[in-house]
Design a protein around this motif. Structure first.
Motif, PDB file in Angstrom:
ATOM      1  N   ARG A 188       0.824  -1.252  -0.423  1.00  0.00           N
ATOM      2  CA  ARG A 188       0.029  -0.408  -0.147  1.00  0.00           C
ATOM      3  C   ARG A 188       1.156   1.392   0.124  1.00  0.00           C
ATOM      4  O   ARG A 188       2.037   1.064   0.231  1.00  0.00           O
ATOM      5  N   SER A 189       0.083   2.171  -0.165  1.00  0.00           N
ATOM      6  CA  SER A 189       1.564   4.066  -0.093  1.00  0.00           C
ATOM      7  C   SER A 189       0.434   4.455   0.530  1.00  0.00           C
ATOM      8  O   SER A 189      -0.235   5.238   0.987  1.00  0.00           O
ATOM      9  N   TYR A 190       1.564   5.124   0.450  1.00  0.00           N
ATOM     10  CA  TYR A 190       1.933   6.455   1.454  1.00  0.00           C
ATOM     11  C   TYR A 190       1.981   7.875   0.733  1.00  0.00           C
ATOM     12  O   TYR A 190       2.888   7.937   0.392  1.00  0.00           O
ATOM     13  N   GLN A 193       3.743   6.919  -2.812  1.00  0.00           N
ATOM     14  CA  GLN A 193       4.774   6.146  -1.991  1.00  0.00           C
ATOM     15  C   GLN A 193       4.582   4.941  -1.586  1.00  0.00           C
ATOM     16  O   GLN A 193       4.105   4.949  -0.931  1.00  0.00           O
ATOM     17  N   ARG A 194       4.614   3.746  -2.337  1.00  0.00           N
ATOM     18  CA  ARG A 194       4.516   2.719  -1.888  1.00  0.00           C
ATOM     19  C   ARG A 194       5.203   2.251  -0.444  1.00  0.00           C
ATOM     20  O   ARG A 194       6.731   3.376  -0.366  1.00  0.00           O
ATOM     21  N   ARG A 195       4.336   1.947   0.653  1.00  0.00           N
ATOM     22  CA  ARG A 195       5.277   1.517   1.636  1.00  0.00           C
ATOM     23  C   ARG A 195       5.155  -0.392   1.930  1.00  0.00           C
ATOM     24  O   ARG A 195       4.391  -0.825   1.687  1.00  0.00           O
ATOM     25  N   PHE A 201      -0.779   5.104   6.116  1.00  0.00           N
ATOM     26  CA  PHE A 201      -1.051   4.775   4.670  1.00  0.00           C
ATOM     27  C   PHE A 201      -2.485   5.825   4.119  1.00  0.00           C
ATOM     28  O   PHE A 201      -2.640   6.186   5.046  1.00  0.00           O
TER      29      PHE A 201
END
Length: 344
Positions: A188-190, A193-195, A201
């Motif tokens: 998932r992203s924040y 940006q992929r995390r 998130f």
């Protein structure tokens, strides 16, 4: 055996043992090994409570929940399936939520995401969102910070309740108004940006063509006291009449009191009827001198003689009676009679 041969055999044994230890260390850990594999390197994000819009208005227990969740995002924990313990270096989605809820003192928290969803549905209220496509829809009207969020992917699970993912809703950011969540994920992203790991998130709904769907949300049981049901107040009862109970008087005292009242009771008075108003006649003025005698002879009745030729007795002609005397005349007559009696 010579000393040189013995030395050669000892060296050969040491080399064999060293090689075995090096070989064992280089082998990857297999499933079921006592030691869990290390998670991949975490790539996480975090925010401060001062970045959340309206955090100061959150209930105290929700503030504590959000603060403990953000504290985990600062530990650089990776995503580790099956783990709910930070000391292992990582946790999975339900493990991170389980850890935070247990830290708040909740005892009956389930471990899996589908069990958590069933727990919310039975103990509090699960808000399903089958048709929601945006946060402005009415299905998200009850969403609050601290609620548990559930996703489903029917292609990846055979559970009775098709829930495969869970996170905690943190609220909106002050800077852009976007919604953020806490949990553990590998992908998932924040902020685009992929995390990977235990992180903050972005909260966005899956696309329509995606096999992943947002399932629903609801408050964790026991996190906040349940609101009492609204019950209509019953109508006020009619006022109860106040009955004054007089103390009972002994019979002997009652007899004495009745006897005293009887003795002191005055004779009944007869109420006289009001007399009719009388007109007092004017008294005649009587002179002190001796009054003249008034003849008492009766009036003579005139007789009519018949002719001599008639042999019958003479017929007396009756005079009509005098008119009735008035009250004044009667009074005057009485006065005259009384004077007459005095001079007889």
């Amino acid at each position: 055996m010579s000393a040189s041969l013995r030395l050669s055999m000892i060296l050969l044994c040491v080399i064999s043992i060293s090689h075995a230890e090096v070989t064992k260390k280089s082998e990857p850990a297999v499933k079921g090994d006592a030691k869990a594999p290390m998670p991949p390197l975490p790539v996480v994000s975090t925010v401060g409570i001062d970045e959340l819009s309206g955090f100061e208005n959150y209930p105290k227990q929700i503030q504590s929940l959000v603060q403990s969740a953000l504290a985990l995002t600062r530990l650089e924990l990776g995503y580790l399936y099956g783990s709910h313990e930070p000391n292992k270096g990582g946790m999975d989605c339900s493990g991170s939520v389980y850890h935070v809820l247990r830290f708040q003192g909740l005892k009956d928290v389930p471990r899996q995401s589908d069990e958590m969803c069933n727990w919310v549905e039975k103990k509090t209220q699960l808000h399903l969102t089958p048709t929601a496509s945006a946060f402005d829809d009415a299905e998200f009207a009850d969403l609050k910070p601290g609620d548990l969020l559930f996703w489903t992917n029917t292609t990846e699970t055979k559970r009775k309740l098709p829930v495969t993912h869970v996170m905690i809703y943190l609220g909106k950011l002050k800077k852009n108004g976007k919604r953020v969540v806490f949990g553990a994920s590998d992908g998932r992203s924040y902020e685009g940006q992929r995390r990977s790991g235990v992180s903050v998130f972005d909260f966005h709904l899956p696309k329509a063509e995606s096999p992943t769907k947002f399932y629903g949300y609801g408050p964790a049981p026991g996190l906040l006291p349940a609101a009492p049901p609204v019950v209509a107040a019953p109508p006020a009862p009619p006022p109860v009449p106040v009955v004054v109970v007089k103390p009972e008087v002994p019979k002997e005292e009652v007899r004495k009191a009745v006897a005293k009242v009887t003795e002191a009771k005055p004779e009944p008075k007869t109420e006289a009827k009001p007399a009719e108003p009388k007109v007092e006649p004017k008294k005649p003025v009587v002179a002190e001198a001796k009054p003249k005698s008034i003849p008492t002879s009766k009036p003579k009745t005139s007789t009519v003689k018949k002719s001599s030729s008639s042999k019958s007795a003479p017929v007396k002609k009756r005079t009509p009676p005098p008119p009735p005397k008035s009250v004044v005349e009667k009074t005057f007559d009485r006065a005259v009679d009384s004077v007459r009696r005095l001079f007889k």
